[in-house]
Scaffold this motif. Structure first.
Motif, PDB file in Angstrom:
ATOM      1  N   ASP A 428       0.831  -1.207   0.000  1.00  0.00           N
ATOM      2  CA  ASP A 428       0.000   0.000   0.000  1.00  0.00           C
ATOM      3  C   ASP A 428       0.867   1.259   0.000  1.00  0.00           C
ATOM      4  N   ALA A 429       1.952   1.222   0.767  1.00  0.00           N
ATOM      5  CA  ALA A 429       2.857   2.367   0.822  1.00  0.00           C
ATOM      6  C   ALA A 429       3.498   2.608  -0.540  1.00  0.00           C
ATOM      7  N   MET A 430       3.862   1.521  -1.235  1.00  0.00           N
ATOM      8  CA  MET A 430       4.458   1.648  -2.565  1.00  0.00           C
ATOM      9  C   MET A 430       3.465   2.254  -3.560  1.00  0.00           C
ATOM     10  N   LYS A 431       2.213   1.848  -3.470  1.00  0.00           N
ATOM     11  CA  LYS A 431       1.188   2.405  -4.368  1.00  0.00           C
ATOM     12  C   LYS A 431       1.053   3.912  -4.162  1.00  0.00           C
ATOM     13  N   GLU A 432       1.036   4.331  -2.903  1.00  0.00           N
ATOM     14  CA  GLU A 432       0.919   5.754  -2.608  1.00  0.00           C
ATOM     15  C   GLU A 432       2.133   6.525  -3.135  1.00  0.00           C
ATOM     16  N   LEU A 433       3.301   5.926  -3.004  1.00  0.00           N
ATOM     17  CA  LEU A 433       4.505   6.586  -3.511  1.00  0.00           C
ATOM     18  C   LEU A 433       4.474   6.723  -5.021  1.00  0.00           C
ATOM     19  N   ASP A 449       9.679  18.428   5.930  1.00  0.00           N
ATOM     20  CA  ASP A 449       9.505  17.850   4.593  1.00  0.00           C
ATOM     21  C   ASP A 449      10.686  16.963   4.221  1.00  0.00           C
ATOM     22  N   VAL A 450      11.892  17.354   4.637  1.00  0.00           N
ATOM     23  CA  VAL A 450      13.079  16.544   4.341  1.00  0.00           C
ATOM     24  C   VAL A 450      13.010  15.217   5.103  1.00  0.00           C
ATOM     25  N   VAL A 451      12.501  15.254   6.334  1.00  0.00           N
ATOM     26  CA  VAL A 451      12.297  14.004   7.085  1.00  0.00           C
ATOM     27  C   VAL A 451      11.349  13.093   6.322  1.00  0.00           C
ATOM     28  N   GLN A 452      10.274  13.647   5.791  1.00  0.00           N
ATOM     29  CA  GLN A 452       9.335  12.840   5.012  1.00  0.00           C
ATOM     30  C   GLN A 452      10.015  12.262   3.780  1.00  0.00           C
ATOM     31  N   ALA A 453      10.912  13.024   3.163  1.00  0.00           N
ATOM     32  CA  ALA A 453      11.655  12.527   2.006  1.00  0.00           C
ATOM     33  C   ALA A 453      12.476  11.299   2.382  1.00  0.00           C
ATOM     34  N   ILE A 454      13.120  11.339   3.555  1.00  0.00           N
ATOM     35  CA  ILE A 454      13.931  10.210   4.001  1.00  0.00           C
ATOM     36  C   ILE A 454      13.058   8.971   4.197  1.00  0.00           C
ATOM     37  N   LYS A 455      11.881   9.165   4.801  1.00  0.00           N
ATOM     38  CA  LYS A 455      10.952   8.049   4.997  1.00  0.00           C
ATOM     39  C   LYS A 455      10.475   7.502   3.653  1.00  0.00           C
ATOM     40  N   ASP A 456      10.158   8.401   2.731  1.00  0.00           N
ATOM     41  CA  ASP A 456       9.700   7.967   1.404  1.00  0.00           C
ATOM     42  C   ASP A 456      10.779   7.178   0.667  1.00  0.00           C
TER      43      ASP A 456
END
Length: 583
Positions: A428-433, A449-456
């Protein structure tokens, strides 16, 4: 039951800063125990470190008894068995404060950490009542005997054997253990052996039982004041009532206790690193070269700032995890017939977080003490200066409680296995990405936002790795190690930023300094994220597919660099002005 975040859940969504625990959330009791312990260390332990490292007879036991009198041994023991039954935050504070004491931290942790938790969590009422009160007072010293000459990380390959006696009253143990902390002063051991050479099980063993002997003290690089010996079992008779939990379930005891042990080792590292920075900042303020304190030199400023920044990140991570463990433990009800299972599953829930904080904090400590020696120059190499001991003592923490290599393997392996069982929605996470990448992406303009980038990036690379290898990914250790680093970077940057946001929202102390440290840490870390992700992708695909994936990574990592040098100058200024770590 309170709804708690799932282990690894930090990767899948946003977390409200109000829902994490930070050092700023300490209550009066937390602060009181921290102050009590600080006084104890300043008055009793630090002045006698040389005597302890010389293994003065009876000194470690004397200190443990004194700690027991102050209530510092019973943090994890229920009140009904002589303990104080306080939350995991108290235990984390104690572990952090003890980190700078080297050998005493090991004596304490070997006794009332891994040395008593198997009984606390997996002992029956009889076992708890017989042993825990004596552990809480140090009337009996405990030790944890898992490692063998041929089985360190591979604990389940242990050769120590247990056979039931003909009359059914005892298990007869034969074999040997190695590198056992507290072995020379222990009155009891938590011992792991295979019943009939097959069923890996845990036992409580009286150290004075006939046939149990210990070897000579090991001559170690560091932690010289702690007892470390081999333990030998020659037809040692252990009463059947001293079997912990169930036959063949020793791995449940061992691995879950190690999860808690990893958390406490991480806290130890934070405490040791803070002490190293305090020493280094003071020295840099006092030491003059060319008639100027070296704290004013740019290269020294960089060191002090980076030391403080990494400590702040580790401290934020450790107390966030401590908060999760506290909430989890508070929801457990072990009173039913499946009580042991409830405890085991509860502790295992945050195995990923415990492993990643242990890796990050111990490697942070290694960096900080190394830079501390460098700041001290030649004096840092002289035993008269405490930084020399801190440097030597730090090295072992990347090895025990599971080597950092093993813990790196645990992190993605656990997540992959949970994904296979439906407990971690990777697909599901891959689909959202993919939806995000197919849309119009925007630059990441602030630290959050950079933290979110690392998680993504972690989820993207993890998904691509699984698509390429399937279940065979669990055999690709080089990739697993890099995935672990990405997961660590995601958790530590998020923990740091959430703490900073929480402080800012409350108009808390040193909010600007916290923001500077968090920002510097996040923007430095994202560069490491980029490198690890690109190395993994280049291993998985080639040609046009590689070009496309590199393009996707560029979209995920689209951010504007910041002036980290200026941030570090401000951080160093605050540390130098205080002459110690501040946050």
């Amino acid at each position: 039951m309170t709804q708690l975040p799932k282990g690894g859940g930090y990767l899948l969504g946003s977390t409200d800063p109000k829902n994490i625990f930070t050092p700023e959330d300490f209550n009066d009791e937390h602060r009181m125990i921290a102050e009590t312990l600080s006084r104890f260390l300043e008055e009793r332990i630090f002045p006698r470190m040389e005597e302890m490292d010389a293994k003065q007879e009876g000194l470690m036991r004397e200190f443990l008894v004194e700690a027991g009198e102050l209530g510092l041994l019973g943090a994890d023991i229920p009140e009904e068995y002589g303990g104080s039954e306080i939350d995991e935050i108290f235990s984390t504070i104690i572990a952090e404060k003890l980190g700078a004491t080297g050998a005493f931290a090991i004596g304490h942790g070997g006794h009332c950490g891994i040395g008593n938790l198997p009984i606390v969590y997996f002992g029956n009422e009889d076992q708890k009542s017989r042993y825990l009160p004596n552990i809480a007072t140090a009337e009996k010293i405990s030790a944890y005997a898992l490692t063998e000459p041929g089985s360190g990380s591979d604990a389940l390959s242990a050769k120590t054997k247990a056979v039931l006696s003909p009359d059914g009253k005892h298990y007869i143990l034969n074999g040997d253990k190695t590198f056992i902390s507290n072995a020379g002063i222990a009155d009891m051991f938590i011992v792991y052996a295979k019943i009939d050479g097959e069923k890996f099980s845990a036992f409580i063993v009286d150290a004075h039982t006939d046939g149990l002997t210990t070897g000579a003290e090991e001559k170690k690089m560091g932690l010289k004041g702690s007892s470390t010996r081999s333990v030998f079992f020659d037809n040692v008779k252990v009463p059947v009532e001293n079997l912990l939990y169930k036959p063949g379930k020793g791995h449940v005891v061992a691995f879950n206790i190690l999860n808690i042990g990893r958390h406490k080792a991480a806290a130890n590292s934070v405490g040791a690193a803070k002490y190293a920075l305090d020493l280094s900042a003071t020295y840099a303020n006092e030491r003059k070269q060319f008639k100027v304190p070296i704290a004013q030199f740019g290269m020294i400023k960089e060191k002090l700032a980076e030391m403080a920044t990494r400590i702040y990140a580790a401290e934020s991570t450790v107390y966030r995890t401590g908060g999760l463990l506290t909430e989890m433990i508070n929801t457990l009800d072990p009173s039913g017939p499946d009580g042991y299972k409830v405890i085991a599953e509860g502790i295992e829930e945050y195995a990923v977080e415990c492993s990643l904080e242990k890796v990050f904090a111990t490697e942070m400590e290694a960096f900080v003490v190394d830079e501390g020696v460098q700041i001290h120059g030649g004096y840092g190499y002289i035993a008269e200066y405490p930084i020399e001991r801190l440097y030597r003592d730090a090295r072992i923490r990347r090895i025990f409680e599971g080597t950092n290599e093993i813990n790196r393997i645990i992190i993605p392996t656990t997540l992959f296995r949970r994904a296979a069982r439906g407990g971690f929605p990777l697909k599901d996470a891959m689909k959202e990405l993919k939806v995000y990448l197919n849309g119009e992406t925007v630059a990441r303009e602030n630290p959050g936002d950079v933290v979110q980038a690392i998680k993504d990036v972690f989820l993207f690379v993890m998904g691509v790795s699984y698509e390429r290898y399937g279940d065979e990914i669990l055999k690709q250790q080089e990739i697993l190690g890099r995935l672990a680093d990405l997961a660590i970077q995601a958790y530590t940057t998020e923990s740091t930023w959430l703490r900073t946001q929480k402080t800012a929202a409350a108009n808390g102390q040193n909010a600007k300094l916290k923001t500077n440290m968090a920002t510097a840490f996040i923007y430095t870390t994202v560069e490491k994220t980029s490198l690890a992700a690109r190395e993994i992708i280049a291993t998985l695909v080639t040609g046009s597919e590689l070009v496309n994936m590199q393009s996707d990574l560029n979209k995920l990592l689209n951010y504007t660099p910041i002036d980290i040098i200026s941030l570090r100058q401000k951080i160093a200024g605050a540390i130098s002005a205080a002459g110690k770590y501040v946050s």
